[in-house]
Structures are given as C-alpha cells and as structure tokens.
Design an enzyme around this catalytic site. Sequence first.
Site, PDB file in Angstrom:
ATOM      1  N   HIS A 149       0.649  -1.159   0.050  1.00 60.53           N
ATOM      2  CA  HIS A 149       0.223   0.079  -0.088  1.00 60.53           C
ATOM      3  C   HIS A 149       0.705   0.829  -0.060  1.00 60.53           C
ATOM      4  O   HIS A 149       1.715   1.227   0.417  1.00 60.53           O
ATOM      5  CB  HIS A 149      -1.021   0.243   1.644  1.00 60.53           C
ATOM      6  N   GLU A 198      -2.316   0.580   7.981  1.00 53.70           N
ATOM      7  CA  GLU A 198      -3.434  -0.986   8.937  1.00 53.70           C
ATOM      8  C   GLU A 198      -2.877  -1.532   9.849  1.00 53.70           C
ATOM      9  O   GLU A 198      -1.566  -1.256  10.509  1.00 53.70           O
ATOM     10  CB  GLU A 198      -3.788  -1.662   7.629  1.00 53.70           C
ATOM     11  N   HIS A 258       3.486  -6.874   1.902  1.00 55.33           N
ATOM     12  CA  HIS A 258       2.843  -7.411   2.982  1.00 55.33           C
ATOM     13  C   HIS A 258       1.445  -8.865   1.833  1.00 55.33           C
ATOM     14  O   HIS A 258       1.889  -8.498   1.276  1.00 55.33           O
ATOM     15  CB  HIS A 258       2.357  -7.582   4.476  1.00 55.33           C
ATOM     16  N   ARG A 300      -0.757  -5.241  -6.542  1.00 57.71           N
ATOM     17  CA  ARG A 300      -0.281  -6.357  -6.762  1.00 57.71           C
ATOM     18  C   ARG A 300       1.186  -6.598  -7.056  1.00 57.71           C
ATOM     19  O   ARG A 300       1.699  -6.473  -8.178  1.00 57.71           O
ATOM     20  CB  ARG A 300      -1.018  -7.922  -6.698  1.00 57.71           C
TER      21      ARG A 300
END
Length: 332
Positions: free
Chosen positions: A106, A124, A182, A202
């Site tokens: 991200h 997050e 991740h 991705r």
Amino acid sequence: MGQGRPFICKPVGKDYLWGGKRLQEDMVKETGLSHLAESWECSTHPDGPSTVADGVYRGMELSEVLREHPEYLGSHAGYIGGGEAGQLPVLVKFIDAKEDLSVQVHPTDAYAKEHENGQQGKTELWYIMDAAKDAGIVYGLRRNAEREVLRQAALDGKLDRYLRRIPVKKDQVFFIKAGMIHAVGAGCLIAEIQENSNLTYRLYDYDRVDKSGRKRQLHVEKALDAAELTRTEAPGQPMRVLRYEPGCARELLGRCRYFEVHRMLVNTERRQIVKFRADELSFRILLCMEGCGTLSFGDTVLEIYRGDCIFVPADSVDIRIHGRLQFLDVRC
C-alpha cells in the site's frame, strides 16, 4: 444542537477469489454473495459505502449522515486525511482468508497524493480473531533487496525467498505501515482498521485466475516504487495492560497518527451496567468480536451480536452496555 445517537452499520461485502464462508456462517453476514472475502463494516469509501441499519437514519449511507451532521466526527477527526465532507478518516472491515491473499504493497500518503489523484495512502492494523494451526502472514522482507532483483523474482515466481513469513495465532496484533510488502495467509480471520483508502498494488498473485479464467492485474512497477526494500525486523507483540473497572476491562492494542484501537471486555453478569460515551474530540467505532448483549440509551435498546459494528457519534448520548462481549474500540 442535540446529542447524536449510536447506530448499527450495515456492511458491504467483497467476493474476492480468496474468500471463504466464515463471515456468513460465524457472523451471519447477509450480502447475497456466495463467498465473502471482506465485509466493510464502517466505511464511507465510494468503493464500498456502508449504510445505517436502524433508527432514524435507517437505509442512508453513512457518508450522507456525516454530511448532514459533521459534528458527529468530532472536533479533530475530520482533519485527518483531509477532512472531506462526509468522509471518515478510517475504514473498518473483517477479512476471511480461505486462501492466501496476494503479496502486495500500500502506498504512503505522499505517494498516493502525487500518483493517485490526491487519494490517501494506507496504513493498517490487523487484529487476529482466529487462525488455523499453520496460518501465517508475510511481514516485509527478511533481507535487503535491489529493486530489479525483486522485480525479476516477482515475474519468475521466486519472490518467496525474500519474504519474511511468520506464524500467527488468535489475539495477536500487527501494524502494517504503508510501504511494507505484506500478505494475509490462508486460515486467518482478521479485523482490520485502516486509513480510508482502497489502494493496493499487487506484486505477486501466485498465477491465479479469477472466475472468468483471467489472471488478476498486477502492479509490479507501482508496488516497487512504493515499497520499502530494506530488511524488516521480526515483529514483536505490543505491551498490553488490562485496566479494570466495574463490569469492564480495557487495553490499548495500537496507536498511530491515523487512529488508535483499544480492546474492551464487558461482563455484566453481576447486574453491573457499563457506561460508555464518546467525547467531543472523536467519534468511536465499536466492533463486536465475541459474545452478545445489549446497548441502550434513553428508551432505545439495541441487541448486539458477534460481528456487529456500532458507530458512536462524538459527544453522543450516554450509552449503557450489558452482557458478555468483546469489542474493538476505534478512535481518531
């Protein structure tokens, strides 16, 4: 202006190919999807806006309610991430990973602002609600790597040699900061608190195909632009201290510049009533992780079950909680 009243949010479902059925079977998420990978429980993001499930705002999108009542955000929460009218600075979701998620990145706020039309980046926090015996996650890199080396490894399907994979178990907490490579592994059931963003690059997707027989889009160049390519230290669990009061115990799970997350354990078997109220600084989001009970204010009584998500406006009316429940308590 009167004080705001809490309400239950109705989620939006996402049927990504790696999802399972636990959200329907364990939490009765009725989205009309056969497989449910994610349920966006409290969201004002245009890719999946949640609605109000009860009360005077029933059927309205949460963003519409917040545009009518910006005071529900509080006196500072709206400034995080730009404070756009009707937008929460956070997004709260459940994730059911029947299969591995893609290896992904991200972007940071700065990268997203420059390259994604001013959008927010995505940091997050994961709370592991349940995990299979052999479940794990990808948490950064286990050694430094050059961009071109990682790029070729991703294209050749040999990325795993650079990834730090760690086992996980129920009740663990992980911060995934923007820029970290991740992935959630198969067998994980997760509650995720994140910035209000849907930007995912991705890097590798195991050469899987979707239900139309097509490989999902990769974003290798953007992923490597946004990624930290240095070794990531193995994560430790944060110091967690339970603080007790009549009928309730609380602990801080994590805090960053975007949000803070507490766990709240309620047990009123001895007829105690737990009082709860948001202050004027921030709204609160209560995500029920376990148990059932009631949440009441005035003459209103809401029945609460595992998987329910309650939005509590800033400076709300006093709330009384009764039952045996565990919540994540999210604030900004």
